[in-house]
Design an enzyme around this catalytic site. Structure first.
Site, PDB file in Angstrom:
ATOM      1  N   SER A 190       0.804  -1.224   0.000  1.00  0.00           N
ATOM      2  CA  SER A 190       0.000   0.000   0.000  1.00  0.00           C
ATOM      3  C   SER A 190       0.835   1.272   0.000  1.00  0.00           C
ATOM      4  O   SER A 190       0.397   2.290  -0.511  1.00  0.00           O
ATOM      5  CB  SER A 190      -0.940  -0.006   1.201  1.00  0.00           C
ATOM      6  N   HIS A 218      -5.325  -4.332  -1.647  1.00  0.00           N
ATOM      7  CA  HIS A 218      -5.089  -3.261  -2.624  1.00  0.00           C
ATOM      8  C   HIS A 218      -5.024  -3.813  -4.051  1.00  0.00           C
ATOM      9  O   HIS A 218      -4.313  -3.272  -4.893  1.00  0.00           O
ATOM     10  CB  HIS A 218      -3.800  -2.501  -2.301  1.00  0.00           C
ATOM     11  N   LYS A 249     -12.343  -1.354   0.225  1.00  0.00           N
ATOM     12  CA  LYS A 249     -11.567  -0.536  -0.710  1.00  0.00           C
ATOM     13  C   LYS A 249     -12.267  -0.533  -2.079  1.00  0.00           C
ATOM     14  O   LYS A 249     -13.263   0.139  -2.240  1.00  0.00           O
ATOM     15  CB  LYS A 249     -10.119  -1.032  -0.750  1.00  0.00           C
TER      16      LYS A 249
END
Ligand SMILES: *Cc1c(COP(=O)(O)O)cnc(C)c1O
Length: 415
Positions: A190, A218, A249
């Site tokens: 990240s 991610h 996310k």
């Protein structure tokens, strides 16, 4: 003991130390839905300001997507607000199981178990499946939630240098007497935005009889040709023994996470993982939104394609302007400034120009590695990126860092 002046003083001192070190984090209040364009109150009490957001994990722009919002409304009406139970008592609706099956198919695994968050998935999984006879070998830059999960587990723990396959191989040799070896990685890191070399990790795992764990928070939804994740990018779908990921996310951005992988491992989590056993089931309204997010992704690669194009455009714009970037090909694009104070000032000046991007510095990244981490979204259009580029260039000129090397920036601002 009462909360007297002495006790209060202890915490006041600690907080003032944090402030003095320039490490105090101040929240900014957003008054609009999460999107490329947001309205922000900052500092507290200030008039609302319209800014372009380039620091959300809203990779696919699904956080406020009309279809996701509608599906959540319908789910709320059909299944109510909350479960008031953990999963194994009376907290499992058919849609919980449906989402588990959808995730399994999407990631190309054998089974999936939902957790209240990916933090909880990582906190619970290691302790549930490993013992003192085993070893966890983790990349040195794995996410904090993995670090905490490993702390809660009695297995031996060792690390290998970030992305260093030779070092990993040495560690696998060193621990060959253990009952189980687990290689632990993030899919996309990240802070640096680089991806794990999962194809090479799998080769080593096969050679040294180890399991592969990847946290694809991610990556899930947008990395790889059809957005399955880092394992798709690396051509090793089906070879991951344990994948953890978040729905907080790219996949709608609300909350929730999971462990997906070998079916016995998932079953062990259902029997043993403490955050699964002792924390409330995901709310039906969120399950409904996540199901819609997957439906959108399975229907078309349009959003991840747009994200990829935006990331390419942004990265090349910043490079041409003369910024120092971390190398990579993901939608995480760190603009390196090295000095913490410079990163803070840069972020403040960007905000004045209508761009919301946060400075990251120690302890979130290593000392002397301060940066503005930018993150692209399929919710960005060209005009957002052009406006943001213009602001970056204006502020970059002010601090005289355009076209400068790492050494020159450090010479000018120190570490
Ligand atoms: C964001 C993140 C998490 C935490 O996910 P939550 O669902 O918000 O708890 C875990 N691991 C990684 C790698 C992350 O980036």
């Amino acid at each position: 003991m009462s909360y007297n002046d002495r006790v209060r003083g202890i915490y006041q001192q600690q907080l003032s130390d944090i402030r003095e070190a320039g490490l105090f984090k101040q929240e900014r209040f957003i008054h609009s839905p999460q999107a490329a364009d947001i309205e922000v109150e900052f500092p507290s009490g200030a008039k609302l300001k319209k800014v372009i957001n380039v620091c959300a994990n809203n990779y696919l722009g699904l956080s406020s997507h009309p279809e996701v919002v509608r599906a959540a409304h319908e789910g709320l009406d059909a299944r109510g607000y909350g479960m008031s139970s953990v999963r194994f008592i009376c907290g499992t609706q058919d849609i919980h199981r449906e989402l588990e099956q959808v995730v399994t198919e999407f990631l190309g695994t054998e089974d999936t178990i939902l957790f209240p968050s990916c933090m909880d998935a990582n906190a619970g999984v290691f302790e549930a499946i490993l013992t003192k006879e085993d070893v966890m070998i983790s990349d040195r830059l794995v996410h904090a939630s993995i670090v905490d999960g490993m702390r809660l587990c009695s297995a031996e723990h060792d690390t290998y240098k970030h992305g260093d396959m030779r070092h990993l191989e040495q560690k696998l040799q060193q621990w060959k007497e253990k009952r189980l070896r687990v290689i632990i990685n993030d899919g996309v890191y990240s802070m640096d935005g680089d991806a794990a070399k999962l194809d090479e990790v799998v080769k080593l795992a096969e050679a040294y009889d180890a399991l592969v764990f990847v946290d694809d928070s991610h990556a899930s939804g947008f990395i790889g040709k059809t957005g399955r994740g880092t394992h798709e990018k690396c051509g090793v779908i089906g070879k991951m023994d344990i994948i953890t990921t978040t729905f907080g996310k790219a996949l709608g951005g609300a909350s929730g996470g999971c462990v997906s992988g070998r079916k016995e491992i998932v079953e062990m989590c259902r029997q043993r993982a403490r955050p699964y056993l002792f924390s409330n089931a995901m709310a039906p309204v969120i399950i409904s939104g996540v199901l819609k997010a997957f439906e959108i992704l399975k229907g078309s690669t349009e959003l991840r394609d747009k994200l990829e194009e935006n990331a390419r455009y942004w990265r090349s714009g910043l490079t041409e302007a003369g910024f120092v970037l971390k190398k990579g090909d993901t939608p995480i694009v760190p603009v390196m400034l090295f000095n913490a104070k410079l990163a803070q000032n840069f972020s403040r000046d960007l905000y004045a120009e209508g761009i919301y991007a946060i400075g990251f510095f120690f302890p979130v990244v290593a000392k002397g590695q301060a940066r503005i981490r930018t993150q692209l979204s399929a919710g960005h259009d060209k005009h957002h990126l052009d406006q943001a580029l213009e602001a970056f260039i204006k502020v970059g000129k002010k601090y005289n860092i355009l076209g400068k090397t790492e050494e020159e920036i450090i010479a000018a601002y120190g570490l």
